[in-house]
Design a protein around this motif. Structure first.
Motif, PDB file in Angstrom:
ATOM      1  N   LYS A 251      22.432   2.215  23.101  1.00  8.76           N
ATOM      2  CA  LYS A 251      22.152   1.085  23.978  1.00  8.76           C
ATOM      3  C   LYS A 251      22.449  -0.221  23.260  1.00  8.76           C
ATOM      4  CE  LYS A 251      18.554  -1.239  26.624  1.00  8.76           C
ATOM      5  NZ  LYS A 251      17.112  -1.315  26.954  1.00  8.76           N
TER       6      LYS A 251
ATOM      7  N   ILE B 144      21.724  -3.791  22.554  1.00 11.35           N
ATOM      8  CA  ILE B 144      20.652  -4.779  22.725  1.00 11.35           C
ATOM      9  C   ILE B 144      21.012  -6.102  22.074  1.00 11.35           C
ATOM     10  CG2 ILE B 144      18.893  -2.970  22.873  1.00 11.35           C
ATOM     11  CD1 ILE B 144      18.061  -3.670  20.029  1.00 11.35           C
TER      12      ILE B 144
ATOM     13  N   THR C 212      25.173  -3.905  19.083  1.00 10.51           N
ATOM     14  CA  THR C 212      24.095  -3.445  18.224  1.00 10.51           C
ATOM     15  C   THR C 212      24.621  -3.083  16.836  1.00 10.51           C
ATOM     16  OG1 THR C 212      22.835  -2.630  20.122  1.00 10.51           O
ATOM     17  CG2 THR C 212      22.374  -1.598  17.998  1.00 10.51           C
TER      18      THR C 212
ATOM     19  N   PRO D 167      23.522  -0.500  14.419  1.00 12.52           N
ATOM     20  CA  PRO D 167      22.579   0.617  14.320  1.00 12.52           C
ATOM     21  C   PRO D 167      22.430   1.199  12.922  1.00 12.52           C
ATOM     22  CG  PRO D 167      24.658   1.364  15.240  1.00 12.52           C
ATOM     23  CD  PRO D 167      24.781  -0.123  15.063  1.00 12.52           C
TER      24      PRO D 167
ATOM     25  N   TRP E  29      17.580   2.379  15.117  1.00 13.21           N
ATOM     26  CA  TRP E  29      17.190   0.972  14.982  1.00 13.21           C
ATOM     27  C   TRP E  29      18.395   0.056  15.072  1.00 13.21           C
ATOM     28  CZ3 TRP E  29      12.102  -0.722  13.921  1.00 13.21           C
ATOM     29  CH2 TRP E  29      11.177   0.309  13.661  1.00 13.21           C
ATOM     30  N   ASP E  30      18.120  -1.179  15.445  1.00 16.04           N
ATOM     31  CA  ASP E  30      19.102  -2.261  15.363  1.00 16.04           C
ATOM     32  C   ASP E  30      18.693  -3.173  14.214  1.00 16.04           C
ATOM     33  OD1 ASP E  30      21.222  -4.089  16.150  1.00 16.04           O
ATOM     34  OD2 ASP E  30      19.622  -5.378  16.916  1.00 16.04           O
TER      35      ASP E  30
ATOM     36  N   THR F 103      14.817  -3.945  15.218  1.00 12.05           N
ATOM     37  CA  THR F 103      14.345  -3.603  16.558  1.00 12.05           C
ATOM     38  C   THR F 103      14.522  -2.118  16.809  1.00 12.05           C
ATOM     39  OG1 THR F 103      14.978  -5.800  17.364  1.00 12.05           O
ATOM     40  CG2 THR F 103      14.565  -4.093  19.016  1.00 12.05           C
TER      41      THR F 103
ATOM     42  N   ILE G 139      15.197   1.028  18.858  1.00 11.79           N
ATOM     43  CA  ILE G 139      15.916   1.323  20.091  1.00 11.79           C
ATOM     44  C   ILE G 139      15.371   2.587  20.746  1.00 11.79           C
ATOM     45  CG2 ILE G 139      18.183   1.827  21.099  1.00 11.79           C
ATOM     46  CD1 ILE G 139      19.426   0.348  18.702  1.00 11.79           C
TER      47      ILE G 139
ATOM     48  N   ALA H 237      13.690   5.835  24.852  1.00 14.26           N
ATOM     49  CA  ALA H 237      12.925   4.614  24.609  1.00 14.26           C
ATOM     50  C   ALA H 237      11.462   4.970  24.420  1.00 14.26           C
ATOM     51  CB  ALA H 237      13.104   3.651  25.781  1.00 14.26           C
TER      52      ALA H 237
ATOM     53  N   VAL I 217      18.569   6.337  25.442  1.00  9.33           N
ATOM     54  CA  VAL I 217      19.167   5.118  24.891  1.00  9.33           C
ATOM     55  C   VAL I 217      20.200   5.437  23.809  1.00  9.33           C
ATOM     56  CG1 VAL I 217      17.235   3.598  25.449  1.00  9.33           C
ATOM     57  CG2 VAL I 217      17.200   4.905  23.312  1.00  9.33           C
TER      58      VAL I 217
END
Length: 272
Positions: free
Chosen positions: A138, A140, A150, A152, A211-212, A219, A221, A251, A260
């Motif tokens: 996803k 973001i 993103t 990641p 994660w981002d 963040t 994910i 999520a 996601v």
């Protein structure tokens, strides 16, 4: 007695200096009785005042004796100048062992808290060797104009369950590199000792989180839960773009929530 110790710090003081961003802390663990004897060192966590280090420290000592260690936290200046001491804490290992369902807190002398999780451990030379790819992550970070993507990275954690007190402790044991601006990233081959990965128990529940990365904020994910057997059984049979057997990130980690991203297991094996 052999003990596995894992460390996290919160609310560290930033000593990077003006216009130099945020400190990159790492931890060095020493015996309190022999401060010149280093028994463990973590990697640095970039731009973080609340670092969770994934590298465990292993300690052997007589079961009938109490033992203390000193945890020093240093700012990694990457050779540009000498690393700077951010603070240190004195840790009673037995106190942490007596509270395995939580991470026991110890004060850092310059401010902040060191959280220590300690459990009995059994040594093994077995390793899990693996390589992952993510698909359809996803986005973001699209930004106002929609051109961003993103950044990641993955974390693997083991899950300690304590049903008698209705709690569980999630302990990160592996963190991948960050792949910038990519929604279908390939990650480098990784390897984790089974003692660190799952306490040598191949049925222990594992959490893989997506994660981002941001310089100021990470963040979450999505999350999936599996075990070592689930990873081994999910090795792709249709190539690196095949989602038919991929594990799904959801999520909040709930399967009823939206998907996601997908985790494609390119390689997974246990080797001695």
């Amino acid at each position: 007695m052999r003990v596995q110790i894992q460390l996290r710090a919160v609310k560290l003081k930033n000593i990077a200096g003006a216009f130099k961003g945020v400190s990159d802390p790492y931890a060095i663990v020493k015996l309190a009785s022999k401060e010149d004897e280093v028994i463990g060192r973590t990697q640095s966590v970039k731009n973080s005042l609340d670092p969770e280090w994934v590298e465990p420290v292993f300690l052997d000592f007589p079961e009938d004796k109490s033992i203390h260690v000193i945890v020093e936290i240093w700012d990694d200046n990457k050779g540009k100048e000498e690393d700077a001491l951010m603070g240190k804490a004195l840790v009673n290992v037995k106190t942490a062992l007596d509270e395995p369902e939580i991470a026991t807190e110890f004060e850092i002398n310059t401010g902040g808290i060191l959280k220590v999780h300690a459990v009995p451990s059994e040594e093994t030379n077995s390793m899990m060797i693996f390589q992952f790819r993510c698909l359809d992550v996803k986005n973001i970070e699209s930004g106002i104009l929609g051109f961003g993507k993103t950044d990641p990275y993955l974390e693997i954690a083991k899950i300690y369950s304590y049903p008698e007190v209705g709690s569980r402790h999630v302990q990160a044991v592996y963190r991948s590199e960050v792949i910038s601006n990519h929604l279908n990233p390939y990650f480098k081959q990784g390897a984790v000792n089974l003692e660190a990965l799952c306490d040598g128990n191949q049925k222990m529940s594992l959490q893989i989180s997506l994660w981002d990365y941001g310089s100021r904020k990470r963040t979450l994910i999505g999350i999936l839960e599996t075990d070592l057997g689930g990873i081994l059984e999910s090795i792709t049979k249709g190539g690196n773009g095949d989602k038919s057997g991929a594990l799904e990130f959801c999520a909040g980690g709930h399967r009823k929530m939206r998907v996601v991203g997908h985790l494609v297991v390119l390689e997974a094996k246990v080797a001695d």
